[in-house]
Design a protein around this motif. Sequence first.
Motif, mmCIF file in Angstrom:
data_model
loop_
_atom_site.group_PDB
_atom_site.id
_atom_site.type_symbol
_atom_site.label_atom_id
_atom_site.label_comp_id
_atom_site.label_asym_id
_atom_site.label_seq_id
_atom_site.Cartn_x
_atom_site.Cartn_y
_atom_site.Cartn_z
ATOM 1 N N LYS A 186 4.418 12.705 5.288
ATOM 2 C CA LYS A 186 3.578 11.896 4.392
ATOM 3 C C LYS A 186 2.965 10.724 5.136
ATOM 4 N N LEU A 187 3.728 10.103 6.024
ATOM 5 C CA LEU A 187 3.201 8.984 6.814
ATOM 6 C C LEU A 187 2.076 9.451 7.733
ATOM 7 N N SER A 203 0.848 -1.197 0.000
ATOM 8 C CA SER A 203 0.000 0.000 0.000
ATOM 9 C C SER A 203 0.881 1.242 0.000
ATOM 10 N N GLU A 259 0.999 3.692 2.096
ATOM 11 C CA GLU A 259 1.555 3.936 3.430
ATOM 12 C C GLU A 259 2.721 2.998 3.715
ATOM 13 N N GLU A 260 2.582 1.731 3.348
ATOM 14 C CA GLU A 260 3.664 0.766 3.580
ATOM 15 C C GLU A 260 4.893 1.110 2.751
ATOM 16 N N VAL A 302 -6.436 7.387 6.012
ATOM 17 C CA VAL A 302 -6.936 6.042 5.732
ATOM 18 C C VAL A 302 -8.290 5.756 6.349
ATOM 19 N N GLU A 319 6.645 3.915 4.549
ATOM 20 C CA GLU A 319 7.312 3.410 5.746
ATOM 21 C C GLU A 319 8.613 2.710 5.384
ATOM 22 N N ARG A 370 -5.431 1.995 0.464
ATOM 23 C CA ARG A 370 -4.745 0.723 0.722
ATOM 24 C C ARG A 370 -4.520 -0.072 -0.555
ATOM 25 N N TYR A 426 -1.099 9.779 5.709
ATOM 26 C CA TYR A 426 -1.771 8.516 5.425
ATOM 27 C C TYR A 426 -2.453 7.953 6.666
ATOM 28 N N ARG A 427 -1.818 8.102 7.807
ATOM 29 C CA ARG A 427 -2.415 7.565 9.029
ATOM 30 C C ARG A 427 -3.691 8.304 9.407
#
Length: 313
Positions: A244-245, A195, A197-198, A252, A201, A260, A248-249
């Motif tokens: 950016k993280l 995804s 977000e992943e 989502v 990360e 996702r 997304y958190r």
Amino acid sequence: FAGLPPWNPRSRGGHYSAADQLECAETLKSPGHSPGKLHRLSGGDRGMTAEVLARELALWSSDKGHFQGLPFPSWEKIALVVPREEEDYLKEALHKYRLPFSSPDPFPLESTPLWGMFRRMLSLALERWPGEDTARLLGHPFFGGEDFPLEEALQALPRGAEEWTRFFEKAENPSLKALWKGMVSYGVFLLRGASPEEIMEKTKFFFEKVLRIAEKGQSFAALSEDLDFSVRTFHGVLQELDRKLLFYRELVPDVGEAARENLKGREALAFLEIWAEETSLLPPPSLKGSMPLFRESPPILFESSILCWLGVT
């Protein structure tokens, strides 16, 4: 505001219009006001125009060249305005003649050398780590640098992740082994997909723990004051990844499956390229006694004794 005529509710519906401003401007003109002189320099193509300007400024500072005889102001009283597509040409020319300048505009992440090398690594990972190109990438300071046995690698010329892994097994430097392991792991991760977000990360982990860009930035700065900006650039990349993280958190739960979506291979690469294009990093602090260089246009109400504007036709 001082100097403006009083507001007249019977004039043009009670509004202070553009016409009023123009009428006022005539009365505000000071005696002996002059718009200044215009000098035109032509250099042919884009690269040569920037070259001509930088050379003439350097000559002018020594009372030579096209502007010989005119009093040379201090560097900070000269401002530069350049179209976006010619900015790199001008910066290269200014560096060539060692002219002091500062760029107050934010700049995209995609324009940094760090992103250029990272983008190259992504392409090589998707190409399954070809021999010579992978060796030269590993020899770059952002990766293995002087610790990487470049000549030995060019002679052996491993191809593919397995051959490169066997090559690194012979290396005595544990940091090189860890670097290669992290590069392969990240490449496999992108090929399998994840995804957005992943991906962010994993990208942050790669920059922070595998490339160790914060440590590399400090070592670059120790080599030269000119590389001190690398430290701020590298830290800026990590900050933008954190931002950016966080986005997304927070997003989502509201967007659901759209955030996702599984991106892999070229899709993941395209996602990262869009992020780098849209992400701006803060410029370095302005250097004292330097020319401000603006992209496209100067700020509103900006004034300068000398304004050099590239690309004007």
